[in-house]
Design a protein around this motif. Structure first.
Motif, mmCIF file in Angstrom:
data_model
loop_
_atom_site.group_PDB
_atom_site.id
_atom_site.type_symbol
_atom_site.label_atom_id
_atom_site.label_comp_id
_atom_site.label_asym_id
_atom_site.label_seq_id
_atom_site.Cartn_x
_atom_site.Cartn_y
_atom_site.Cartn_z
ATOM 1 N N ARG A 15 0.873 -1.183 0.000
ATOM 2 C CA ARG A 15 0.000 0.000 0.000
ATOM 3 C C ARG A 15 0.898 1.217 0.000
ATOM 4 N NH1 ARG A 15 -4.536 -1.504 -1.812
ATOM 5 N NH2 ARG A 15 -5.052 0.674 -1.380
ATOM 6 N N TRP A 16 0.464 2.307 -0.591
ATOM 7 C CA TRP A 16 1.268 3.513 -0.647
ATOM 8 C C TRP A 16 0.370 4.727 -0.862
ATOM 9 C CZ3 TRP A 16 0.648 6.041 -5.268
ATOM 10 C CH2 TRP A 16 0.167 5.278 -6.329
ATOM 11 N N VAL A 17 0.953 5.908 -0.706
ATOM 12 C CA VAL A 17 0.254 7.155 -1.006
ATOM 13 C C VAL A 17 1.133 7.987 -1.923
ATOM 14 C CG1 VAL A 17 -1.150 7.296 1.091
ATOM 15 C CG2 VAL A 17 1.109 8.367 1.048
ATOM 16 N N ALA A 18 0.489 8.873 -2.671
ATOM 17 C CA ALA A 18 1.216 9.801 -3.530
ATOM 18 C C ALA A 18 1.877 10.880 -2.680
ATOM 19 C CB ALA A 18 0.260 10.441 -4.531
ATOM 20 N N ALA A 19 2.943 11.447 -3.185
ATOM 21 C CA ALA A 19 3.686 12.472 -2.450
ATOM 22 C C ALA A 19 2.824 13.682 -2.128
ATOM 23 C CB ALA A 19 4.921 12.895 -3.246
ATOM 24 N N ASP A 20 1.797 13.938 -2.917
ATOM 25 C CA ASP A 20 0.945 15.105 -2.664
ATOM 26 C C ASP A 20 -0.309 14.762 -1.849
ATOM 27 O OD1 ASP A 20 -0.392 13.699 -4.625
ATOM 28 O OD2 ASP A 20 -0.629 15.409 -5.976
ATOM 29 N N ALA A 21 -0.356 13.568 -1.269
ATOM 30 C CA ALA A 21 -1.507 13.164 -0.452
ATOM 31 C C ALA A 21 -1.586 14.018 0.810
ATOM 32 C CB ALA A 21 -1.395 11.687 -0.065
ATOM 33 N N ASP A 22 -2.803 14.308 1.247
ATOM 34 C CA ASP A 22 -2.954 15.069 2.487
ATOM 35 C C ASP A 22 -3.042 14.114 3.678
ATOM 36 O OD1 ASP A 22 -5.631 14.145 2.745
ATOM 37 O OD2 ASP A 22 -6.401 15.899 1.701
ATOM 38 N N VAL A 23 -3.022 14.659 4.866
ATOM 39 C CA VAL A 23 -3.031 13.847 6.080
ATOM 40 C C VAL A 23 -4.257 12.939 6.127
ATOM 41 C CG1 VAL A 23 -3.123 13.913 8.607
ATOM 42 C CG2 VAL A 23 -1.648 15.493 7.391
ATOM 43 N N GLY A 24 -5.399 13.437 5.651
ATOM 44 C CA GLY A 24 -6.615 12.629 5.635
ATOM 45 C C GLY A 24 -6.456 11.363 4.807
ATOM 46 N N GLU A 25 -5.800 11.475 3.665
ATOM 47 C CA GLU A 25 -5.565 10.300 2.819
ATOM 48 C C GLU A 25 -4.624 9.309 3.501
ATOM 49 O OE1 GLU A 25 -5.163 11.289 -1.620
ATOM 50 O OE2 GLU A 25 -4.846 13.226 -0.615
ATOM 51 N N VAL A 26 -3.623 9.838 4.168
ATOM 52 C CA VAL A 26 -2.685 8.972 4.893
ATOM 53 C C VAL A 26 -3.424 8.209 5.989
ATOM 54 C CG1 VAL A 26 -0.674 8.949 6.428
ATOM 55 C CG2 VAL A 26 -0.674 10.402 4.382
ATOM 56 N N LEU A 27 -4.233 8.924 6.752
ATOM 57 C CA LEU A 27 -4.989 8.283 7.832
ATOM 58 C C LEU A 27 -5.944 7.230 7.294
ATOM 59 C CD1 LEU A 27 -5.823 11.345 10.089
ATOM 60 C CD2 LEU A 27 -3.980 9.680 10.355
ATOM 61 N N GLN A 28 -6.627 7.550 6.205
ATOM 62 C CA GLN A 28 -7.574 6.599 5.621
ATOM 63 C C GLN A 28 -6.870 5.325 5.160
ATOM 64 O OE1 GLN A 28 -10.889 6.808 5.657
ATOM 65 N NE2 GLN A 28 -10.945 4.763 4.785
ATOM 66 N N GLU A 29 -5.744 5.485 4.489
ATOM 67 C CA GLU A 29 -5.005 4.319 3.985
ATOM 68 C C GLU A 29 -4.493 3.447 5.133
ATOM 69 O OE1 GLU A 29 -3.649 1.945 0.837
ATOM 70 O OE2 GLU A 29 -4.998 3.665 0.802
ATOM 71 N N THR A 30 -3.943 4.069 6.164
ATOM 72 C CA THR A 30 -3.439 3.280 7.294
ATOM 73 C C THR A 30 -4.576 2.641 8.076
ATOM 74 O OG1 THR A 30 -3.302 5.258 8.700
ATOM 75 C CG2 THR A 30 -1.299 4.583 7.528
ATOM 76 N N ARG A 31 -5.669 3.366 8.226
ATOM 77 C CA ARG A 31 -6.828 2.848 8.973
ATOM 78 C C ARG A 31 -7.480 1.697 8.211
ATOM 79 N NH1 ARG A 31 -10.276 7.320 9.086
ATOM 80 N NH2 ARG A 31 -8.876 8.188 10.619
ATOM 81 N N THR A 32 -7.743 1.887 6.933
ATOM 82 C CA THR A 32 -8.423 0.875 6.130
ATOM 83 C C THR A 32 -7.637 -0.431 6.076
ATOM 84 O OG1 THR A 32 -9.449 2.574 4.769
ATOM 85 C CG2 THR A 32 -9.329 0.364 3.816
ATOM 86 N N HIS A 33 -6.320 -0.327 5.939
ATOM 87 C CA HIS A 33 -5.497 -1.524 5.757
ATOM 88 C C HIS A 33 -4.734 -1.926 7.023
ATOM 89 C CE1 HIS A 33 -6.506 -1.542 1.565
ATOM 90 N NE2 HIS A 33 -6.304 -0.241 1.571
ATOM 91 N N ARG A 34 -4.997 -1.162 8.126
ATOM 92 C CA ARG A 34 -4.376 -1.448 9.413
ATOM 93 C C ARG A 34 -2.870 -1.651 9.286
ATOM 94 N NH1 ARG A 34 -6.396 -5.940 12.180
ATOM 95 N NH2 ARG A 34 -5.467 -5.010 14.014
ATOM 96 N N ILE A 35 -2.227 -0.638 8.696
ATOM 97 C CA ILE A 35 -0.781 -0.684 8.519
ATOM 98 C C ILE A 35 -0.126 0.451 9.290
ATOM 99 C CG2 ILE A 35 -0.787 -1.942 6.350
ATOM 100 C CD1 ILE A 35 -0.641 0.699 4.878
ATOM 101 N N ARG A 36 1.105 0.250 9.662
ATOM 102 C CA ARG A 36 1.821 1.211 10.503
ATOM 103 C C ARG A 36 2.890 1.980 9.758
ATOM 104 N NH1 ARG A 36 2.251 -2.737 15.727
ATOM 105 N NH2 ARG A 36 0.016 -2.989 15.946
ATOM 106 N N ARG A 37 3.202 1.549 8.569
ATOM 107 C CA ARG A 37 4.202 2.238 7.752
ATOM 108 C C ARG A 37 3.655 2.355 6.334
ATOM 109 N NH1 ARG A 37 6.686 -1.796 10.818
ATOM 110 N NH2 ARG A 37 8.067 -0.978 12.421
ATOM 111 N N LEU A 38 3.821 3.519 5.752
ATOM 112 C CA LEU A 38 3.216 3.783 4.454
ATOM 113 C C LEU A 38 4.233 4.455 3.530
ATOM 114 C CD1 LEU A 38 0.482 3.557 2.978
ATOM 115 C CD2 LEU A 38 -0.060 5.823 3.874
ATOM 116 N N PRO A 39 4.629 3.768 2.458
ATOM 117 C CA PRO A 39 5.561 4.375 1.506
ATOM 118 C C PRO A 39 4.911 5.567 0.786
ATOM 119 C CG PRO A 39 5.405 2.005 1.183
ATOM 120 C CD PRO A 39 4.311 2.394 2.114
ATOM 121 N N VAL A 40 5.747 6.525 0.429
ATOM 122 C CA VAL A 40 5.313 7.709 -0.314
ATOM 123 C C VAL A 40 5.954 7.626 -1.699
ATOM 124 C CG1 VAL A 40 5.295 10.224 -0.385
ATOM 125 C CG2 VAL A 40 5.180 9.028 1.828
ATOM 126 N N ILE A 41 5.105 7.734 -2.730
ATOM 127 C CA ILE A 41 5.556 7.556 -4.109
ATOM 128 C C ILE A 41 5.369 8.851 -4.900
ATOM 129 C CG2 ILE A 41 5.181 6.238 -6.247
ATOM 130 C CD1 ILE A 41 6.214 4.493 -3.965
#
Length: 115
Positions: free
Chosen positions: A52-78
């Motif tokens: 799972r990853w987020v785009a470099a221009d993702a906002d905090v809300g997108e980061v929280l949603q991705e980590t919450r939905t997939h229950r992950i603790r580390r998220l690469p930025v692409i």
């Protein structure tokens, strides 16, 4: 990991495209505890599944949603298909209220029926 003092490393292919994440838990549970020789098992062997990853221009809300939905603790930025960073679970806390942190952490760390 020990030399860098990190709990996760991105795994990329020859074109520097993210193809997995290897965590300290992966090494301990998937290799050492399983009786495999860490000197013979490759990062590619252990980094399974689509990361799972987020785009470099993702906002905090997108980061929280991705980590919450997939229950992950580390998220690469692409950015432009290349890894440019890694967000750990402590990073979003700098942008949240105490109530938001409690709600988000409770979701990411919630136990499942199996766990």
């Amino acid at each position: 990991m020990r030399e860098l003092n990190v709990g996760a490393l991105p795994v990329s292919d020859g074109n520097e495209r993210l193809c997995g994440i290897l965590t300290d838990r992966d090494v301990v549970v998937g290799c050492v505890a399983a009786g495999h020789d860490p000197a013979r098992v490759t990062a590619g062997d252990m980094a399974k599944g689509a990361p799972r990853w987020v785009a470099a221009d993702a906002d905090v809300g997108e980061v929280l949603q991705e980590t919450r939905t997939h229950r992950i603790r580390r998220l690469p930025v692409i950015d432009d298909k290349r890894l440019v960073g890694m967000i750990s679970e402590a990073d979003p806390a700098r942008h949240l209220s105490e109530d938001q942190i409690a709600t988000w952490a409770g979701t990411v760390h919630a136990r499942t029926a199996e766990g």
